[in-house]
Design a protein around this motif. Structure first.
Motif, PDB file in Angstrom:
ATOM      1  N   SER A 118      -0.367  -5.811 -63.473  1.00 33.16           N
ATOM      2  CA  SER A 118      -0.566  -4.715 -64.426  1.00 33.16           C
ATOM      3  C   SER A 118       0.135  -3.456 -63.913  1.00 33.16           C
ATOM      4  CB  SER A 118      -2.061  -4.455 -64.680  1.00 33.16           C
ATOM      5  OG  SER A 118      -2.682  -3.895 -63.540  1.00 33.16           O
ATOM      6  N   ILE A 119       0.122  -3.272 -62.603  1.00 30.17           N
ATOM      7  CA  ILE A 119       0.799  -2.080 -62.067  1.00 30.17           C
ATOM      8  C   ILE A 119       2.310  -2.256 -62.147  1.00 30.17           C
ATOM      9  CG2 ILE A 119       1.119  -0.607 -60.042  1.00 30.17           C
ATOM     10  CD1 ILE A 119      -1.699  -1.358 -59.174  1.00 30.17           C
ATOM     11  N   ALA A 120       2.787  -3.441 -61.803  1.00 27.99           N
ATOM     12  CA  ALA A 120       4.238  -3.648 -61.779  1.00 27.99           C
ATOM     13  C   ALA A 120       4.840  -3.698 -63.183  1.00 27.99           C
ATOM     14  CB  ALA A 120       4.569  -4.946 -61.040  1.00 27.99           C
ATOM     15  N   MET A 121       4.080  -4.193 -64.142  1.00 31.82           N
ATOM     16  CA  MET A 121       4.703  -4.514 -65.438  1.00 31.82           C
ATOM     17  C   MET A 121       4.155  -3.749 -66.635  1.00 31.82           C
ATOM     18  SD  MET A 121       5.106  -8.605 -65.030  1.00 31.82           S
ATOM     19  CE  MET A 121       6.210  -9.308 -63.821  1.00 31.82           C
ATOM     20  N   LEU A 122       3.122  -2.972 -66.450  1.00 31.94           N
ATOM     21  CA  LEU A 122       2.538  -2.342 -67.646  1.00 31.94           C
ATOM     22  C   LEU A 122       2.504  -0.821 -67.606  1.00 31.94           C
ATOM     23  CD1 LEU A 122      -0.261  -4.929 -68.492  1.00 31.94           C
ATOM     24  CD2 LEU A 122       1.762  -4.414 -69.850  1.00 31.94           C
ATOM     25  N   ARG A 123       3.330  -0.241 -66.787  1.00 32.77           N
ATOM     26  CA  ARG A 123       3.423   1.224 -66.860  1.00 32.77           C
ATOM     27  C   ARG A 123       4.538   1.609 -67.826  1.00 32.77           C
ATOM     28  NH1 ARG A 123       4.829   2.776 -61.179  1.00 32.77           N
ATOM     29  NH2 ARG A 123       5.018   0.522 -60.882  1.00 32.77           N
ATOM     30  N   ASN A 124       4.476   2.840 -68.308  1.00 31.61           N
ATOM     31  CA  ASN A 124       5.570   3.329 -69.145  1.00 31.61           C
ATOM     32  C   ASN A 124       6.710   3.797 -68.259  1.00 31.61           C
ATOM     33  OD1 ASN A 124       4.201   2.807 -71.496  1.00 31.61           O
ATOM     34  ND2 ASN A 124       3.163   4.794 -71.447  1.00 31.61           N
ATOM     35  N   GLU A 125       7.880   3.896 -68.873  1.00 29.28           N
ATOM     36  CA  GLU A 125       9.071   4.199 -68.079  1.00 29.28           C
ATOM     37  C   GLU A 125       8.898   5.449 -67.213  1.00 29.28           C
ATOM     38  OE1 GLU A 125      12.795   4.080 -70.111  1.00 29.28           O
ATOM     39  OE2 GLU A 125      13.786   5.292 -68.587  1.00 29.28           O
ATOM     40  N   ARG A 126       8.274   6.486 -67.757  1.00 25.80           N
ATOM     41  CA  ARG A 126       8.127   7.737 -67.018  1.00 25.80           C
ATOM     42  C   ARG A 126       7.177   7.606 -65.827  1.00 25.80           C
ATOM     43  NH1 ARG A 126       8.844  11.591 -66.229  1.00 25.80           N
ATOM     44  NH2 ARG A 126       8.514  13.463 -67.450  1.00 25.80           N
ATOM     45  N   GLU A 127       6.456   6.502 -65.769  1.00 23.59           N
ATOM     46  CA  GLU A 127       5.515   6.312 -64.650  1.00 23.59           C
ATOM     47  C   GLU A 127       6.119   5.513 -63.491  1.00 23.59           C
ATOM     48  OE1 GLU A 127       1.281   6.249 -67.010  1.00 23.59           O
ATOM     49  OE2 GLU A 127       2.670   4.584 -67.330  1.00 23.59           O
ATOM     50  N   TYR A 128       7.319   5.013 -63.645  1.00 28.40           N
ATOM     51  CA  TYR A 128       7.993   4.353 -62.513  1.00 28.40           C
ATOM     52  C   TYR A 128       8.648   5.436 -61.662  1.00 28.40           C
ATOM     53  CZ  TYR A 128       7.273  -0.271 -64.487  1.00 28.40           C
ATOM     54  OH  TYR A 128       6.693  -1.425 -64.946  1.00 28.40           O
ATOM     55  N   ILE A 129       8.447   5.342 -60.361  1.00 27.99           N
ATOM     56  CA  ILE A 129       8.944   6.437 -59.512  1.00 27.99           C
ATOM     57  C   ILE A 129       9.928   5.959 -58.439  1.00 27.99           C
ATOM     58  CG2 ILE A 129       7.077   8.074 -59.972  1.00 27.99           C
ATOM     59  CD1 ILE A 129       5.616   7.044 -57.532  1.00 27.99           C
ATOM     60  N   ASN A 130      10.660   4.906 -58.772  1.00 29.41           N
ATOM     61  CA  ASN A 130      11.744   4.459 -57.881  1.00 29.41           C
ATOM     62  C   ASN A 130      12.894   5.469 -57.914  1.00 29.41           C
ATOM     63  OD1 ASN A 130      11.917   3.036 -60.686  1.00 29.41           O
ATOM     64  ND2 ASN A 130      14.046   3.234 -59.980  1.00 29.41           N
ATOM     65  N   VAL A 131      13.702   5.441 -56.859  1.00 22.80           N
ATOM     66  CA  VAL A 131      14.883   6.316 -56.832  1.00 22.80           C
ATOM     67  C   VAL A 131      15.927   5.787 -57.821  1.00 22.80           C
ATOM     68  CG1 VAL A 131      14.575   7.147 -54.478  1.00 22.80           C
ATOM     69  CG2 VAL A 131      15.833   5.014 -54.865  1.00 22.80           C
ATOM     70  N   LEU A 132      16.777   6.690 -58.290  1.00 18.93           N
ATOM     71  CA  LEU A 132      17.787   6.322 -59.297  1.00 18.93           C
ATOM     72  C   LEU A 132      18.764   5.271 -58.762  1.00 18.93           C
ATOM     73  CD1 LEU A 132      18.633   9.902 -60.668  1.00 18.93           C
ATOM     74  CD2 LEU A 132      16.989   8.251 -61.584  1.00 18.93           C
ATOM     75  N   LEU A 133      19.019   5.330 -57.465  1.00 17.68           N
ATOM     76  CA  LEU A 133      19.995   4.414 -56.858  1.00 17.68           C
ATOM     77  C   LEU A 133      19.704   2.950 -57.208  1.00 17.68           C
ATOM     78  CD1 LEU A 133      22.369   3.869 -54.849  1.00 17.68           C
ATOM     79  CD2 LEU A 133      20.646   3.810 -53.027  1.00 17.68           C
ATOM     80  N   VAL A 134      18.440   2.534 -57.044  1.00 16.15           N
ATOM     81  CA  VAL A 134      18.138   1.099 -57.147  1.00 16.15           C
ATOM     82  C   VAL A 134      18.199   0.560 -58.575  1.00 16.15           C
ATOM     83  CG1 VAL A 134      16.804   0.976 -55.010  1.00 16.15           C
ATOM     84  CG2 VAL A 134      15.623   1.514 -57.162  1.00 16.15           C
ATOM     85  N   GLU A 135      18.136   1.440 -59.558  1.00 13.28           N
ATOM     86  CA  GLU A 135      18.163   0.954 -60.946  1.00 13.28           C
ATOM     87  C   GLU A 135      19.589   0.860 -61.492  1.00 13.28           C
ATOM     88  OE1 GLU A 135      15.735   4.234 -62.072  1.00 13.28           O
ATOM     89  OE2 GLU A 135      17.222   5.093 -63.426  1.00 13.28           O
ATOM     90  N   GLN A 136      20.572   1.296 -60.716  1.00 14.14           N
ATOM     91  CA  GLN A 136      21.953   1.268 -61.208  1.00 14.14           C
ATOM     92  C   GLN A 136      22.399  -0.177 -61.448  1.00 14.14           C
ATOM     93  OE1 GLN A 136      23.289   4.180 -62.193  1.00 14.14           O
ATOM     94  NE2 GLN A 136      21.231   4.802 -61.564  1.00 14.14           N
ATOM     95  N   PRO A 137      23.211  -0.388 -62.489  1.00 12.55           N
ATOM     96  CA  PRO A 137      23.538  -1.762 -62.903  1.00 12.55           C
ATOM     97  C   PRO A 137      24.473  -2.500 -61.933  1.00 12.55           C
ATOM     98  CG  PRO A 137      24.717  -0.156 -64.257  1.00 12.55           C
ATOM     99  CD  PRO A 137      23.794   0.631 -63.381  1.00 12.55           C
TER     100      PRO A 137
END
Lengths: 251, 318
Positions: free
Chosen positions: A70-89
């Motif tokens: 539930s924590i990993a998969m059910l938060r809204n986008e604004r609630e994820y607090i990873n750094v921008l680097l890791v989400e780059q395609p």
């Protein structure tokens, strides 16, 4: 210890592993050869494994029926607090390896400090992860060198990737309120302190790879406060698809 | 070598196989034996590697972290199987690049089952349970095949496949214990994967061109029809146990024969897919060829870098 701060602090670490693991998972079966495919999957597996340990801890902390999923998969986008680097395609293999390398150098430095945390659970997870992340760093550094000092084409691609991702490196050393509170408690890592060591290690590998260290001082930030690049939303729609479509079910 | 000498060698060779001795890469072997083994082992390796694609579809969308990790690990095992089957193949004097060329040009085949789409999560369960289940039935006898490297590779492959099969079945169990939607998803997956799984065990004996020779070399120990019957007899009770219905109205236990009778298989569909016109043949090949072509500059760079390193070391030594 303030529970809210600890929870946020755990998520900050866990989300990095989750999102990077997800990115690498996209590549499974599509690598340049079988060996790198297997290695990429391995790193992805390690990162998911680490994120699970953190989320399980976070779920226990907040109770109320929360689970790692539930924590990993059910938060809204604004609630994820990873750094921008890791989400780059995964733009190409150079980008994938550059992203990995720029994160791994930070990740290892951070874990080496986190294993001294007064929070025994975090210290234990860090301790277990160090071995894995040392391998990740060796793997990504080797590829930065191979591509940087390989052919003209690979050199250019690697330089482009480093230049393109450089803007996301500074954010690794930003501190949120939760970070500061955890540092004060002796439970969190003071990432500001890692910055010099980070850039000197990165520069050393880039030099070995015959690559230029970018001089740009223009940096992007926001991930740690939940303000992401446009890429994250698409990643989350895959990650969350099943949990959103079929809520409250066991798999 | 005179014809007589060759005949002599062939006789000795057949005698070794009859005595259940293992043939090793450096041993003398008839050309046909070598070619048949390259064909079968590379087909097996290609199947492992192409087989990563339909399951790979669901890595990013797996419903829980536990399932995601298990799926990733499973696909990684398949890459590993591909790797050592290619290596075993290389002992027969063909390079991995040549084998890839054969796959990419369409000359070499891979298991047709991977040309079906994976459209729901339950397909991950069905593939593990049925496809890996059928693969095990095919492969367990190969642990005793005559060619040493293949037999040894199969021992490890089968251990892992059996784990995958249990994992797939467990996904199905969980779905069948769940909500009506989950049960429907599981049944739908079985409906779609059942017949292709039966086809996976190969054409009926009368139409199987390689069977006789392969039996002699222990590259095959049971006929396709025998393997298919074994698969059905083993799988039907597993389906019933968790409340799934096999999509075959003619399926019936035959007391006299001690096995199930089953309905007619649509062999036209099988040959259509084998000939390249299944639902995903093009997608699978595009994915493989695309990955290979996109990776070319990476592989070139690795070679160039290794050469530079080697030269530096030579210069240092001088």
């Amino acid at each position: 210890m303030n529970k809210e701060h600890l929870y946020k602090y755990i998520l900050g670490i866990a989300d990095n592993s989750l999102i990077l693991g997800q990115r690498l998972g996209e590549l499974c079966g599509h690598g340049p050869n079988l060996e790198t495919d297997i290695a990429g999957t391995n790193i992805s597996l390690d990162l998911f494994g680490q994120s699970r340990s953190y989320y399980q801890y976070a779920a226990k902390l907040i109770g109320n029926g929360a689970t790692e999923d539930s924590i990993a998969m059910l938060r809204n986008e604004r609630e994820y607090i990873n750094v921008l680097l890791v989400e780059q395609p995964n733009t190409d293999f150079a980008y994938t390896m550059a992203r990995q390398f720029l994160f791994d150098v930070y990740h290892l430095l951070m874990l080496q400090e986190l294993q001294k945390s007064h929070d025994v659970t975090l210290a234990a997870i860090a301790n277990k992860s160090i071995k894995e992340v040392s391998y990740h760093l060796r793997f990504s550094s080797d590829w930065v060198k191979r591509l940087g000092d390989g052919t003209e084409e690979s050199h250019q691609k690697m330089q482009d990737a480093i230049d393109g991702l450089w803007t996301y490196t500074d954010e690794l050393f930003h501190q949120t309120d939760a970070d500061k509170a955890m540092v004060a408690e002796g439970a969190g890592v003071d990432v500001k302190e890692l910055k010099d060591s980070y850039y000197s290690k990165v520069t050393k590998v880039l030099a070995e790879a015959t690559l230029e260290t970018p001089e740009s001082k223009w940096f992007q930030k926001g991930g740690k406060n939940g303000v992401h690049t446009e890429h994250l939303g698409y990643l989350l729609s895959d990650l969350q698809y099943m949990q959103r479509t079929f809520p409250n079910m066991e798999w | 070598m005179s014809e007589e000498q060759i005949k002599d060698l062939e006789e000795q060779f057949e005698a070794r196989i009859a005595r259940d001795e293992k043939i090793e890469p450096k041993d003398w072997m008839p050309e046909k034996y070598r070619k048949t083994h390259i064909r079968q082992m590379s087909q097996h390796a290609h199947s492992e590697v192409v087989g990563m694609l339909p399951e790979g579809n669901w890595i990013t969308r797996a419903p829980s972290l536990r399932r995601k990790v298990a799926l990733l690990a499973k696909i990684q095992d398949e890459a590993g199987h591909g790797l050592y089957l290619y290596s075993a193949c290389e002992t027969l004097g063909i390079s991995r690049d040549e084998l890839y060329d054969q796959l990419h040009s369409g000359k070499a085949k891979y298991s047709s089952i991977f040309n079906y789409p994976t459209i729901t999560w339950a397909d991950m369960g069905a593939i593990g349970w049925l496809v890996d289940g059928a693969a095990i039935i095919n492969q367990v006898p190969l642990c005793n095949t005559s060619f040493g490297p293949y037999a040894r590779a199969m021992v490890r492959v089968c251990k892992e496949e059996s784990f995958h099969q249990r994992q797939g079945y467990e996904i199905m169990i969980k779905l069948m214990q769940g909500t009506p939607e989950q049960k429907e998803m599981a049944q739908d997956a079985l409906n779609r994967w059942w017949w292709p799984s039966l086809m996976m065990l190969g054409p009926i004996d009368a139409e199987s061109v390689h069977t006789e020779q392969s039996m002699k070399w222990k590259l095959k120990r049971k006929s396709n029809d025998e393997l298919r019957q074994q698969f059905i007899d083993q799988t039907v009770p597993q389906a019933e146990l968790i409340g799934l219905t096999i999509p075959d109205p003619d399926l019936k236990w035959n007391d006299e024969k001690g096995c199930y009778d089953f309905g007619a298989i649509d062999w036209d569909e099988f040959w259509q897919v084998v000939k390249g016109h299944g639902p995903c043949n093009k997608e699978r090949m595009n994915a493989r060829v695309g990955a290979w072509e996109r990776g070319e500059w990476v592989r070139d760079a690795a070679v160039a870098y290794a050469e530079k390193k080697a030269n530096k070391n030579i210069n240092k030594a001088v």
